[in-house]
Design an enzyme around this catalytic site. Sequence first.
Site, PDB file in Angstrom:
ATOM      1  CB  CYS A  58     -29.723  10.100 -25.437  1.00 51.64           C
ATOM      2  SG  CYS A  58     -29.183   9.246 -23.943  1.00 51.64           S
ATOM      3  CG  HIS A 116     -30.966  16.189 -25.747  1.00 52.25           C
ATOM      4  ND1 HIS A 116     -31.640  14.997 -25.905  1.00 52.25           N
ATOM      5  CD2 HIS A 116     -29.843  15.886 -25.045  1.00 52.25           C
ATOM      6  CE1 HIS A 116     -30.943  14.016 -25.341  1.00 52.25           C
ATOM      7  NE2 HIS A 116     -29.859  14.529 -24.803  1.00 52.25           N
ATOM      8  CG  HIS A 170     -32.670  11.590 -20.937  1.00 51.48           C
ATOM      9  ND1 HIS A 170     -33.154  11.174 -22.167  1.00 51.48           N
ATOM     10  CD2 HIS A 170     -31.372  11.925 -21.146  1.00 51.48           C
ATOM     11  CE1 HIS A 170     -32.187  11.245 -23.059  1.00 51.48           C
ATOM     12  NE2 HIS A 170     -31.099  11.699 -22.473  1.00 51.48           N
TER      13      HIS A 170
END
Lengths: 405, 264
Positions: free
Chosen positions: A168, A298, A332
């Site tokens: 990620c 994040h 996400h």
Amino acid sequence: MNGLDVVNGLWISHYTASSCIGRGNAATLAALRRGDIGLSPCRFDIVDLPTWVGEVPGVDEIQMPAALSHYDCRNNRLALLGLIQDGFKDAVLEARSRYGASRVGVFLGTSTSGIHQTELAYRQRDPISGAFRDGFCYGGTHNTYSVADFTCRYLGLSGPAAVVSSACSSSAKVFGAARRMMAAGLIDAAVVGGVDSLCLTTLYGFNSLGLTSGQACRPFDVDRDGISIGEAAAFALIEPIPGQPEPDAVLLQGVGESSDAYHMSSPHPDGLGARLAMASALSQAGWRADQVDYVNLHGTATVSNDAAEAKAVSGLFGADTLCSSTKGATGHTLGAAGGVEAVIAALAMQHGLVPGGSGTGQVDKTLELNYAREPHPRDVRRVISNSFGFGGTNCSLALGRADAL
Amino acid sequence: MTQVAYIDGIGLLGPGLPGWKAARLTLAGREPYVPGATVVPPASLLPPAERRRSGAIVKLALCVGLEAVTAADVRPQELSSVFSSSGGDGDNCHAICEMLAGDDRLISPTRFHNSVHNAASGYWSIATGAMTPSSVLSAYDASFGAGLLESLAQVAMGEAKCLLVAADTAYPEPLHGARPIPDAFGIALVLARDKGPNSIARLSVTLTEDPGDQIPEEGVEALRRSIPAARGLPLLRAIAAGGQHDIVLDYLDSSRLAVTVASC
């Protein structure tokens, strides 16, 4: 040093993002201003999990050019959908004619590439021999590099190219790869970005770790209980800063990278690696922490990520710097998240907007952050954008307006 | 622009090439190449729990990485790193795809976290305690060249030393038929900006349109052609031979890497 001087930063001359909140920048900006949530209950393929996703509508209707049909898979269709928004393709072709095809690099992030094509192929294997049916093209679809290969060929670029695949953090780290290649004099400009698309591997994988929420994800909420997986394509064209940049030109001023050295699927509980990455981005940019107007977190909405990130952010910035996670809006988007959030940071700076933390009801008060739940107008000139991932990989981008130099 | 760096340590593991030290004479052409399956040792660097969970690509990457840093006599915590691989762990990928094609799609958490392309990088940082930046790349058949360029750019940007690990493992069928990598293969290099007491060779690298070099020994050339990480073998042959050599390494369809290698 025999290449470009990158000390003052690089110019993000064009950018575009497409996610579940909108195709292209105008739709994305409007959705951010309204505080839209693009998530919905998962109906993807045969997935039977009680989870929500950020699916981009119409991806499978995208037609690949005939000459590039061997790249046809959901991930490259989404890449193509992204490349044709906001005049991005034309901007790259113009840069190609200026710098030369071999002087423009391509560095894209993805975590799962076109693996959905292989998931489908495994379901359609010959029941006796176990062989794939005809027509499966591994290199153009499943292979991790396929999205960069496709993008090079679609845009006619022949400079150095690679996919960065560090889960990620992938499409934040591409900015670092491009910056190094430009500084080393190997290229004059670069197409960077990230593309990740829904697939069974990540939906069932994050589910197996107990990390997916049963509802739309709620970053930094006191009751947050996991992520909602999204998909997206985001691209940026990076060039040297022109002699007289426009005041609102978006500059890449720092890329901070670190490793947790702690655990494969849990962040360091005190966010040590995250803090190192942010501190390194600030140092490259030559900024003090109190000069940062907004931190795009994040903020995945897992209990452990948000707690660790909050410690790292408040430890470095104190409790006053405005911050939010936009994953409550987009989901996400994994290997595309760094690229999407760099575009969100650019939109925030060029349109005077602090994006809100959509989906979050009651902010977790044990986390010492100045968390922006609602979007609101504000002068934003310096942004830190965080992207962290499995394997303990961390990357923070320092993005600033030219008039803040 | 020419990129310059010194090689301070080398790691190697592949079919019939059981370590840089062991394979050096073979690569120098002084001993015959004897094919044999790659034997990947357990990951002795890892704590027991992680050792049990790690797959072939992690063990392979850690093995060659450790050989290179030991030879270079450097602390891994001080090195930035670049891990480049065409496709990550082949066995693990197959097992996940097979489960997802069945009725019970509940894959295990360990399988999932081992499926990320940066598994080797993550385990390396856990094993060594290195909190330094780590780049994780894929460029299909060009993965060795992409990793080498990224490592050289890191050194040019001010990292004193950088560890490059290029490693690939085989897929089982049916993916093997679609991507026929025959066996596990890895190369690791410790690259340094400045010449030091452990420097083995000086590299200068530019992009070129010339074709990539082939290797005269048929068995070694077969490795180079069929395994992306083995595209670095002409570089190791030139170092093993000693002296100064101009070689061309395969990279992308559109460009190759011209490398001048000179012994230190």
